[in-house]
Write a protein that holds these residues in place. Structure first.
Motif, PDB file in Angstrom:
ATOM      1  N   LEU A 396     -62.702  71.854  23.413  1.00 31.72           N
ATOM      2  CA  LEU A 396     -62.187  70.609  23.983  1.00 31.72           C
ATOM      3  C   LEU A 396     -60.888  70.863  24.741  1.00 31.72           C
ATOM      4  CD1 LEU A 396     -62.369  67.554  24.334  1.00 31.72           C
ATOM      5  CD2 LEU A 396     -61.219  67.291  22.110  1.00 31.72           C
ATOM      6  N   ALA A 397     -60.045  71.741  24.197  1.00 36.16           N
ATOM      7  CA  ALA A 397     -58.816  72.109  24.909  1.00 36.16           C
ATOM      8  C   ALA A 397     -59.149  72.804  26.225  1.00 36.16           C
ATOM      9  CB  ALA A 397     -57.955  73.009  24.026  1.00 36.16           C
ATOM     10  N   ASP A 398     -60.176  73.657  26.215  1.00 34.38           N
ATOM     11  CA  ASP A 398     -60.608  74.318  27.450  1.00 34.38           C
ATOM     12  C   ASP A 398     -61.087  73.302  28.490  1.00 34.38           C
ATOM     13  OD1 ASP A 398     -60.009  76.765  26.345  1.00 34.38           O
ATOM     14  OD2 ASP A 398     -62.086  77.290  25.853  1.00 34.38           O
ATOM     15  N   TYR A 399     -61.731  72.240  28.005  1.00 34.09           N
ATOM     16  CA  TYR A 399     -62.200  71.182  28.916  1.00 34.09           C
ATOM     17  C   TYR A 399     -61.023  70.599  29.696  1.00 34.09           C
ATOM     18  CZ  TYR A 399     -63.512  66.436  30.303  1.00 34.09           C
ATOM     19  OH  TYR A 399     -63.692  65.275  31.012  1.00 34.09           O
ATOM     20  N   LEU A 400     -59.941  70.327  29.003  1.00 33.78           N
ATOM     21  CA  LEU A 400     -58.767  69.751  29.653  1.00 33.78           C
ATOM     22  C   LEU A 400     -58.131  70.743  30.626  1.00 33.78           C
ATOM     23  CD1 LEU A 400     -57.234  67.883  26.584  1.00 33.78           C
ATOM     24  CD2 LEU A 400     -58.377  66.852  28.564  1.00 33.78           C
ATOM     25  N   VAL A 401     -58.181  72.038  30.269  1.00 38.63           N
ATOM     26  CA  VAL A 401     -57.667  73.062  31.184  1.00 38.63           C
ATOM     27  C   VAL A 401     -58.520  73.091  32.453  1.00 38.63           C
ATOM     28  CG1 VAL A 401     -57.331  75.546  31.513  1.00 38.63           C
ATOM     29  CG2 VAL A 401     -56.621  74.456  29.359  1.00 38.63           C
ATOM     30  N   HIS A 402     -59.848  72.977  32.288  1.00 46.15           N
ATOM     31  CA  HIS A 402     -60.737  72.898  33.448  1.00 46.15           C
ATOM     32  C   HIS A 402     -60.341  71.733  34.366  1.00 46.15           C
ATOM     33  CE1 HIS A 402     -63.726  75.990  32.798  1.00 46.15           C
ATOM     34  NE2 HIS A 402     -63.919  75.606  31.542  1.00 46.15           N
ATOM     35  N   LYS A 403     -59.807  70.673  33.783  1.00 49.40           N
ATOM     36  CA  LYS A 403     -59.421  69.485  34.547  1.00 49.40           C
ATOM     37  C   LYS A 403     -58.034  69.626  35.169  1.00 49.40           C
ATOM     38  CE  LYS A 403     -63.003  66.754  33.670  1.00 49.40           C
ATOM     39  NZ  LYS A 403     -63.798  66.101  34.731  1.00 49.40           N
ATOM     40  N   GLY A 404     -57.389  70.779  34.934  1.00 48.43           N
ATOM     41  CA  GLY A 404     -56.094  71.035  35.551  1.00 48.43           C
ATOM     42  C   GLY A 404     -54.902  70.860  34.651  1.00 48.43           C
ATOM     43  N   MET A 405     -55.104  70.584  33.376  1.00 46.26           N
ATOM     44  CA  MET A 405     -53.990  70.377  32.450  1.00 46.26           C
ATOM     45  C   MET A 405     -53.474  71.714  31.924  1.00 46.26           C
ATOM     46  SD  MET A 405     -53.994  68.140  28.912  1.00 46.26           S
ATOM     47  CE  MET A 405     -54.202  66.572  29.757  1.00 46.26           C
ATOM     48  N   PRO A 406     -52.173  71.907  31.793  1.00 44.16           N
ATOM     49  CA  PRO A 406     -51.642  73.123  31.167  1.00 44.16           C
ATOM     50  C   PRO A 406     -52.167  73.272  29.735  1.00 44.16           C
ATOM     51  CG  PRO A 406     -49.887  71.896  32.255  1.00 44.16           C
ATOM     52  CD  PRO A 406     -51.100  71.002  32.252  1.00 44.16           C
ATOM     53  N   PHE A 407     -52.411  74.502  29.324  1.00 44.37           N
ATOM     54  CA  PHE A 407     -53.032  74.692  28.010  1.00 44.37           C
ATOM     55  C   PHE A 407     -52.175  74.138  26.884  1.00 44.37           C
ATOM     56  CE2 PHE A 407     -53.665  77.033  24.054  1.00 44.37           C
ATOM     57  CZ  PHE A 407     -55.007  76.740  23.828  1.00 44.37           C
ATOM     58  N   ARG A 408     -50.859  74.323  26.935  1.00 49.12           N
ATOM     59  CA  ARG A 408     -50.015  73.841  25.839  1.00 49.12           C
ATOM     60  C   ARG A 408     -50.092  72.321  25.705  1.00 49.12           C
ATOM     61  NH1 ARG A 408     -49.894  77.358  22.131  1.00 49.12           N
ATOM     62  NH2 ARG A 408     -49.003  79.364  22.750  1.00 49.12           N
ATOM     63  N   THR A 409     -50.233  71.661  26.836  1.00 47.92           N
ATOM     64  CA  THR A 409     -50.384  70.208  26.784  1.00 47.92           C
ATOM     65  C   THR A 409     -51.740  69.842  26.199  1.00 47.92           C
ATOM     66  OG1 THR A 409     -48.997  70.036  28.775  1.00 47.92           O
ATOM     67  CG2 THR A 409     -50.288  68.085  28.156  1.00 47.92           C
ATOM     68  N   SER A 410     -52.779  70.548  26.641  1.00 48.44           N
ATOM     69  CA  SER A 410     -54.123  70.269  26.121  1.00 48.44           C
ATOM     70  C   SER A 410     -54.188  70.535  24.625  1.00 48.44           C
ATOM     71  CB  SER A 410     -55.169  71.107  26.862  1.00 48.44           C
ATOM     72  OG  SER A 410     -55.103  72.480  26.495  1.00 48.44           O
ATOM     73  N   HIS A 411     -53.505  71.590  24.180  1.00 45.30           N
ATOM     74  CA  HIS A 411     -53.454  71.915  22.752  1.00 45.30           C
ATOM     75  C   HIS A 411     -52.886  70.734  21.964  1.00 45.30           C
ATOM     76  CE1 HIS A 411     -51.966  73.815  19.051  1.00 45.30           C
ATOM     77  NE2 HIS A 411     -52.756  74.845  19.298  1.00 45.30           N
ATOM     78  N   ASP A 412     -51.821  70.149  22.465  1.00 49.66           N
ATOM     79  CA  ASP A 412     -51.184  69.026  21.787  1.00 49.66           C
ATOM     80  C   ASP A 412     -52.111  67.802  21.745  1.00 49.66           C
ATOM     81  OD1 ASP A 412     -48.731  67.689  20.683  1.00 49.66           O
ATOM     82  OD2 ASP A 412     -49.027  66.456  22.473  1.00 49.66           O
ATOM     83  N   ILE A 413     -52.774  67.539  22.844  1.00 49.21           N
ATOM     84  CA  ILE A 413     -53.657  66.365  22.909  1.00 49.21           C
ATOM     85  C   ILE A 413     -54.858  66.536  21.982  1.00 49.21           C
ATOM     86  CG2 ILE A 413     -55.279  65.148  24.439  1.00 49.21           C
ATOM     87  CD1 ILE A 413     -53.160  65.488  26.650  1.00 49.21           C
ATOM     88  N   VAL A 414     -55.433  67.741  21.959  1.00 49.62           N
ATOM     89  CA  VAL A 414     -56.580  67.974  21.071  1.00 49.62           C
ATOM     90  C   VAL A 414     -56.135  67.894  19.613  1.00 49.62           C
ATOM     91  CG1 VAL A 414     -58.340  69.633  20.361  1.00 49.62           C
ATOM     92  CG2 VAL A 414     -57.869  69.289  22.782  1.00 49.62           C
ATOM     93  N   GLY A 415     -54.934  68.352  19.319  1.00 51.63           N
ATOM     94  CA  GLY A 415     -54.414  68.201  17.968  1.00 51.63           C
ATOM     95  C   GLY A 415     -54.351  66.737  17.555  1.00 51.63           C
ATOM     96  N   LYS A 416     -53.925  65.888  18.481  1.00 50.79           N
ATOM     97  CA  LYS A 416     -53.887  64.454  18.202  1.00 50.79           C
ATOM     98  C   LYS A 416     -55.299  63.883  18.080  1.00 50.79           C
ATOM     99  CE  LYS A 416     -49.401  63.812  20.446  1.00 50.79           C
ATOM    100  NZ  LYS A 416     -48.690  63.300  21.634  1.00 50.79           N
ATOM    101  N   SER A 417     -56.241  64.454  18.843  1.00 52.69           N
ATOM    102  CA  SER A 417     -57.644  64.023  18.736  1.00 52.69           C
ATOM    103  C   SER A 417     -58.193  64.341  17.355  1.00 52.69           C
ATOM    104  CB  SER A 417     -58.495  64.720  19.806  1.00 52.69           C
ATOM    105  OG  SER A 417     -58.021  64.446  21.100  1.00 52.69           O
ATOM    106  N   VAL A 418     -57.861  65.534  16.841  1.00 51.09           N
ATOM    107  CA  VAL A 418     -58.309  65.917  15.501  1.00 51.09           C
ATOM    108  C   VAL A 418     -57.690  64.991  14.462  1.00 51.09           C
ATOM    109  CG1 VAL A 418     -58.199  67.735  13.744  1.00 51.09           C
ATOM    110  CG2 VAL A 418     -58.758  68.325  16.113  1.00 51.09           C
ATOM    111  N   ALA A 419     -56.401  64.665  14.640  1.00 53.28           N
ATOM    112  CA  ALA A 419     -55.749  63.736  13.701  1.00 53.28           C
ATOM    113  C   ALA A 419     -56.448  62.381  13.705  1.00 53.28           C
ATOM    114  CB  ALA A 419     -54.275  63.582  14.068  1.00 53.28           C
ATOM    115  N   MET A 420     -56.883  61.938  14.894  1.00 54.10           N
ATOM    116  CA  MET A 420     -57.611  60.679  14.994  1.00 54.10           C
ATOM    117  C   MET A 420     -58.920  60.765  14.223  1.00 54.10           C
ATOM    118  SD  MET A 420     -58.869  58.687  18.456  1.00 54.10           S
ATOM    119  CE  MET A 420     -57.198  58.546  19.107  1.00 54.10           C
TER     120      MET A 420
END
Length: 485
Positions: A396-420
């Motif tokens: 899922l983090a790779d998906y966001l990177v494919h969309k142009g997001m920096p990996f560290r940002t995607s890592h944080d967002i996916v972490g919040k997704s897991v918390a959800m």
């Protein structure tokens, strides 16, 4: 009655009996010309090595054949004497193989036993065999020949195990299992990929052994005690006859070096660690807590008190016996660490750890191969286990990177997704697009092509990864290399 009891009883025999019975005369040692009396029984028992170095007999006889032929060619013995020696050695080898040969502790070691038996058999010509040869270079030659054969046997058994693992991978195509780091669920991987990881390790093990074989394949014969000889020998002839690459250049090094044995046992130790790690993996997977593997009865044992038990004992012992192999190399390193040049009698102690290491790793490889051929993977249990751990989070983090997001940002967002997901007690693929967009507006409907373990595995595409195409390529490589297709 123990040996100590027997000795005590013997010592308690009456004085008159002891006086009337003369001790049996000991055989004069082949090296005993300058000595006025025999060694004591205690020294003889302590210094003998025939109890274990008789395993070198084939290599000792082979070296003696090459040496006798060279001596005859160089005019240091007659053709007739050479032929007598060769015929005598053939007869001794036949007797050993048929169990007719009597090994004598008073003849100390394999070399003296064979040479003395040869003298008994053919007489005076046998005394010429030790011309331009010492037991120092003789044992070093025998030992290198033995280690060379042992390496060939181990490499052959490694291949057998690799074949069993590749066969296991072929039979279990498409199965996805949890991959672990820190023994915590990490990412989904194809079972084939996991099995081939062990095949790769075994290949490096074989490579280390073959590298060791190349370095040990130099001939000490003719180095004599340590300084060589003034007799006109041809060391290149004996080296070639014994299929060595060449004679060792330095006679002192030739008799004192045991690097080859240390390297051999070091390579065995690395392999034993690999086998131990596999043993640990499979023991865990056989447990009720995992339940990923069911071993056949043919490779399982039971409990003496708990009738329900079915234990993967062979792989537990593989794990345990790695300690012996590691201990063997430590023994040899410790043995050699303080020795001055050149040969020292301490080196008599080099053989038992080498023999033990080889016997142990051959057994570990054999039983691991048997185990691999007698297990089944519980697909239903594995499939039920896959949802736990959010194994598709990295994808899922790779998906966001494919969309142009920096990996560290995607890592944080996916972490919040897991918390959800943890709050909702669901999987990432169960989150709605609206829920995902509360975390980032980048999410779109195509995100679901990246979620779920099957989709996640299929998204891996880098060289050597667990993606289906990559693993199929790896499997093809190994099937071709191992001659399975």
């Amino acid at each position: 009655m123990t040996k100590l009891d027997v000795q005590s009883a013997s010592q308690a025999t009456g004085a008159s009996s002891a006086a009337s019975k003369q001790p049996e005369a000991k055989e004069i040692k082949l090296w005993g010309g300058r000595f006025q009396e025999s060694v004591t029984d205690a020294v003889e028992r302590f210094t003998e090595s025939i109890s274990y170095d008789k395993d070198l007999y084939k290599h000792d006889i082979r070296g003696s054949r090459a040496h006798a032929s060279m001596l005859a060619k160089q005019g240091l013995m007659s053709i007739s004497d050479r032929d007598s020696i060769l015929a005598g050695l053939d007869e001794i080898e036949r007797r050993i193989q048929n169990g007719e040969f009597v090994w004598r502790a008073d003849r100390e070691d394999v070399h003296m036993n064979i040479e003395a038996a040869l003298t008994d058999l053919i007489g005076e010509p046998a005394k010429k065999l030790h011309t331009a040869r010492s037991r120092n270079d003789q044992v070093a030659t025998d030992f290198r020949l033995w280690c060379r054969d042992a390496i060939d046997s181990i490499v052959e058994r490694i291949k057998d195990f690799q074949v069993a693992m590749v066969d296991l991978a072929v039979k279990n195509a498409g199965i996805i299992v949890p991959g672990y780091t820190h023994l915590q669920r990490a990412q989904p991987v194809l079972l084939q990929h996991l099995l081939l990881a062990f095949v790769e390790q075994l290949d490096r093990d074989a490579g280390r052994l073959l590298d060791c074989r190349a370095r040990l394949n130099f001939c000490p014969l003719g180095a004599c005690a340590l300084a060589g000889t003034g007799l006109p020998i041809d060391r290149f002839m004996t080296s070639s006859a014994l299929e060595f690459s060449s004679p060792l250049r330095n006679s002192i090094d030739a008799v004192s070096d045991r690097d080859f044995a240390i390297e051999f046992l070091s390579a065995n130790s690395v392999m034993a660690i690999h086998l131990s790690r596999l043993g640990e993996e499979w023991v865990l997977w056989c447990s009720e807590e995992f339940g990923f593997i069911t071993p056949n009865d043919a490779v399982s044992t039971g409990s003496s008190i708990m009738p329900q038990k079915k234990n993967p004992d062979p792989m537990e012992l593989v794990r345990g016996k790695s300690a012996r192999v590691i201990g063997d190399v430590v023994t040899l390193l410790t043995l050699c660490k303080g020795l001055p040049l050149a040969y020292n009698r301490d080196l008599q102690e080099d053989k038992e750890p080498v023999f033990d290491s080889v016997k142990t790793v051959l057994g570990m490889l054999e039983v691991s191969t048997e185990f691999a051929r007698n297990i089944s993977f519980n697909q239903d249990r594995i499939k039920k286990a896959l949802p736990a751990g959010h194994l598709d989070a990295t994808t899922l983090a790779d998906y966001l990177v494919h969309k142009g997001m920096p990996f560290r940002t995607s890592h944080d967002i996916v972490g919040k997704s897991v918390a959800m997901c943890l709050g909702k007690n669901c999987q990432l693929k169960d989150l709605s697009i609206d829920e995902l967009r509360t975390l980032s507006p980048i999410f779109d409907d195509d995100v679901y092509e990246f979620l779920g373990v099957e989709n996640a595995v299929n998204k891996f595409s880098s060289y050597g990864s667990t993606g289906s195409e990559c693993v199929a390529s790896q499997l093809q490589y190994w099937m071709e290399k191992l001659g399975l297709i």
